[in-house]
Design a protein around this motif. Sequence first.
Motif, PDB file in Angstrom:
ATOM      1  N   GLY A  47       9.755 -17.340  -4.720  1.00 21.87           N
ATOM      2  CA  GLY A  47      10.834 -18.174  -5.215  1.00 21.87           C
ATOM      3  C   GLY A  47      12.204 -17.537  -5.215  1.00 21.87           C
ATOM      4  N   ASN A  48      12.349 -16.345  -4.611  1.00 19.14           N
ATOM      5  CA  ASN A  48      13.675 -15.739  -4.564  1.00 19.14           C
ATOM      6  C   ASN A  48      14.580 -16.565  -3.667  1.00 19.14           C
ATOM      7  OD1 ASN A  48      13.356 -13.540  -6.287  1.00 19.14           O
ATOM      8  ND2 ASN A  48      12.246 -12.423  -4.717  1.00 19.14           N
ATOM      9  N   GLN A  49      15.749 -16.809  -4.164  1.00 24.68           N
ATOM     10  CA  GLN A  49      16.714 -17.637  -3.445  1.00 24.68           C
ATOM     11  C   GLN A  49      17.602 -16.786  -2.561  1.00 24.68           C
ATOM     12  OE1 GLN A  49      18.625 -20.581  -5.995  1.00 24.68           O
ATOM     13  NE2 GLN A  49      17.201 -20.006  -7.586  1.00 24.68           N
ATOM     14  N   PRO A  50      18.180 -17.380  -1.562  1.00 26.26           N
ATOM     15  CA  PRO A  50      18.084 -18.755  -1.117  1.00 26.26           C
ATOM     16  C   PRO A  50      16.698 -19.056  -0.538  1.00 26.26           C
ATOM     17  CG  PRO A  50      19.980 -17.648  -0.118  1.00 26.26           C
ATOM     18  CD  PRO A  50      19.166 -16.624  -0.804  1.00 26.26           C
ATOM     19  N   LEU A  51      16.242 -20.293  -0.759  1.00 23.82           N
ATOM     20  CA  LEU A  51      15.006 -20.761  -0.165  1.00 23.82           C
ATOM     21  C   LEU A  51      15.317 -21.333   1.204  1.00 23.82           C
ATOM     22  CD1 LEU A  51      13.457 -22.578  -3.254  1.00 23.82           C
ATOM     23  CD2 LEU A  51      13.101 -20.217  -2.505  1.00 23.82           C
TER      24      LEU A  51
ATOM     25  N   ALA B 142      18.318  -8.618 -12.173  1.00 22.77           N
ATOM     26  CA  ALA B 142      17.464  -7.575 -11.608  1.00 22.77           C
ATOM     27  C   ALA B 142      16.131  -8.101 -11.093  1.00 22.77           C
ATOM     28  CB  ALA B 142      17.215  -6.498 -12.659  1.00 22.77           C
ATOM     29  N   ASP B 143      15.971  -9.409 -11.003  1.00 24.60           N
ATOM     30  CA  ASP B 143      14.677  -9.984 -10.635  1.00 24.60           C
ATOM     31  C   ASP B 143      14.603 -10.388  -9.170  1.00 24.60           C
ATOM     32  OD1 ASP B 143      13.714  -9.703 -13.260  1.00 24.60           O
ATOM     33  OD2 ASP B 143      14.676 -11.569 -13.850  1.00 24.60           O
ATOM     34  N   GLY B 144      15.424  -9.766  -8.342  1.00 23.24           N
ATOM     35  CA  GLY B 144      15.363 -10.011  -6.919  1.00 23.24           C
ATOM     36  C   GLY B 144      16.676 -10.499  -6.349  1.00 23.24           C
ATOM     37  N   TYR B 145      16.667 -10.698  -5.042  1.00 21.50           N
ATOM     38  CA  TYR B 145      17.850 -11.166  -4.324  1.00 21.50           C
ATOM     39  C   TYR B 145      17.392 -11.868  -3.059  1.00 21.50           C
ATOM     40  CZ  TYR B 145      16.954  -7.649  -0.854  1.00 21.50           C
ATOM     41  OH  TYR B 145      16.357  -6.932   0.141  1.00 21.50           O
TER      42      TYR B 145
ATOM     43  N   ALA C 230      11.764  -9.251  -4.398  1.00 20.04           N
ATOM     44  CA  ALA C 230      11.663  -9.422  -5.853  1.00 20.04           C
ATOM     45  C   ALA C 230      12.224  -8.205  -6.582  1.00 20.04           C
ATOM     46  CB  ALA C 230      10.210  -9.661  -6.265  1.00 20.04           C
ATOM     47  N   ARG C 231      12.560  -7.159  -5.826  1.00 20.64           N
ATOM     48  CA  ARG C 231      13.180  -5.971  -6.429  1.00 20.64           C
ATOM     49  C   ARG C 231      14.671  -6.195  -6.619  1.00 20.64           C
ATOM     50  NH1 ARG C 231      12.314  -1.215  -2.557  1.00 20.64           N
ATOM     51  NH2 ARG C 231      13.287  -2.753  -1.247  1.00 20.64           N
ATOM     52  N   PRO C 232      15.286  -5.448  -7.520  1.00 21.68           N
ATOM     53  CA  PRO C 232      16.749  -5.542  -7.648  1.00 21.68           C
ATOM     54  C   PRO C 232      17.425  -5.164  -6.328  1.00 21.68           C
ATOM     55  CG  PRO C 232      15.820  -4.300  -9.480  1.00 21.68           C
ATOM     56  CD  PRO C 232      14.705  -4.505  -8.493  1.00 21.68           C
ATOM     57  N   ILE C 233      18.557  -5.786  -6.049  1.00 21.53           N
ATOM     58  CA  ILE C 233      19.265  -5.542  -4.795  1.00 21.53           C
ATOM     59  C   ILE C 233      19.663  -4.065  -4.664  1.00 21.53           C
ATOM     60  CG2 ILE C 233      21.549  -6.164  -5.685  1.00 21.53           C
ATOM     61  CD1 ILE C 233      22.066  -7.556  -2.972  1.00 21.53           C
TER      62      ILE C 233
ATOM     63  N   ARG D 209      19.052 -12.617  -8.622  1.00 17.20           N
ATOM     64  CA  ARG D 209      18.221 -13.444  -9.496  1.00 17.20           C
ATOM     65  C   ARG D 209      18.029 -12.840 -10.875  1.00 17.20           C
ATOM     66  NH1 ARG D 209      11.921 -15.043  -8.484  1.00 17.20           N
ATOM     67  NH2 ARG D 209      11.839 -16.778  -9.966  1.00 17.20           N
ATOM     68  N   ASN D 210      18.206 -13.690 -11.865  1.00 18.28           N
ATOM     69  CA  ASN D 210      17.806 -13.441 -13.242  1.00 18.28           C
ATOM     70  C   ASN D 210      16.756 -14.516 -13.501  1.00 18.28           C
ATOM     71  OD1 ASN D 210      17.566 -12.903 -15.961  1.00 18.28           O
ATOM     72  ND2 ASN D 210      19.507 -13.824 -16.514  1.00 18.28           N
ATOM     73  N   ALA D 211      15.479 -14.150 -13.407  1.00 16.87           N
ATOM     74  CA  ALA D 211      14.392 -15.130 -13.383  1.00 16.87           C
ATOM     75  C   ALA D 211      14.385 -16.034 -14.617  1.00 16.87           C
ATOM     76  CB  ALA D 211      13.051 -14.423 -13.262  1.00 16.87           C
ATOM     77  N   THR D 212      14.015 -17.291 -14.386  1.00 16.01           N
ATOM     78  CA  THR D 212      13.848 -18.261 -15.455  1.00 16.01           C
ATOM     79  C   THR D 212      12.664 -17.833 -16.313  1.00 16.01           C
ATOM     80  OG1 THR D 212      14.670 -20.024 -14.030  1.00 16.01           O
ATOM     81  CG2 THR D 212      13.372 -20.700 -15.943  1.00 16.01           C
ATOM     82  N   PRO D 213      12.831 -17.815 -17.635  1.00 18.46           N
ATOM     83  CA  PRO D 213      11.703 -17.450 -18.504  1.00 18.46           C
ATOM     84  C   PRO D 213      10.483 -18.319 -18.208  1.00 18.46           C
ATOM     85  CG  PRO D 213      13.727 -17.637 -19.774  1.00 18.46           C
ATOM     86  CD  PRO D 213      14.035 -18.147 -18.385  1.00 18.46           C
ATOM     87  N   GLY D 214       9.320 -17.652 -18.076  1.00 19.11           N
ATOM     88  CA  GLY D 214       8.074 -18.363 -17.830  1.00 19.11           C
ATOM     89  C   GLY D 214       7.746 -18.582 -16.374  1.00 19.11           C
TER      90      GLY D 214
END
Length: 188
Positions: free
Chosen positions: A136-140, A80-83, A99-102, A125-130
């Motif tokens: 940084g939403n992928q694809p870059l 839920a951390d973006g697409y 950065a919003r959920p798709i 994206r399920n963001a990396t902790p920290g």
Amino acid sequence: DDLYHQQITEGNLIHDEIRRIASRANVDFSVDVTINRDHDITTAYAGEPVAADALVFGGTHSLLEQSYDPQELLHGNVNADGYGVVWYRDGVPVRAESARPIWQDENLRVLLESVSSSTIVAAVRNATPGIPITGGNQPLVHGRWSFILNGFVEDFRGSHMRALRSHLPDDLYGHLASSSDTETLFFL
């Protein structure tokens, strides 16, 4: 066989780069696919242009479904951390991301209905902790390149970021927009 191979690979920028890298590494064969934790191929496509909305919203377990009902997620409950979605138009990557959920982007399906490409890359994206969720939403994308990292570098900021980034040339270092492991690996 030869005609089929030519139809799939001709003009495919990702395929061309994989072949270039493979030839430098002295390997005879390479393919760029996504796999699950059991090493089953989950997504691979190269060929005639297809509709981007079918790849993101269609299929038996669409990217949309993977955002709220992931079956391969090892940490967390949802993506839920973006697409992000990248497609190539005339050899140039075009990117839509949030950065919003798709499932919250009401315009994405309408946008992708008008997109057809032979090279499409998408991720939730399920963001990396920290690591901050914004940016940084992928694809870059940088220049003609696009990149996805499925995973994370353990203790990246504390143990690896400085050393890895010291290898970046100044022009690429200046393009860093976040402190993510993915962006650093992409520019390397």
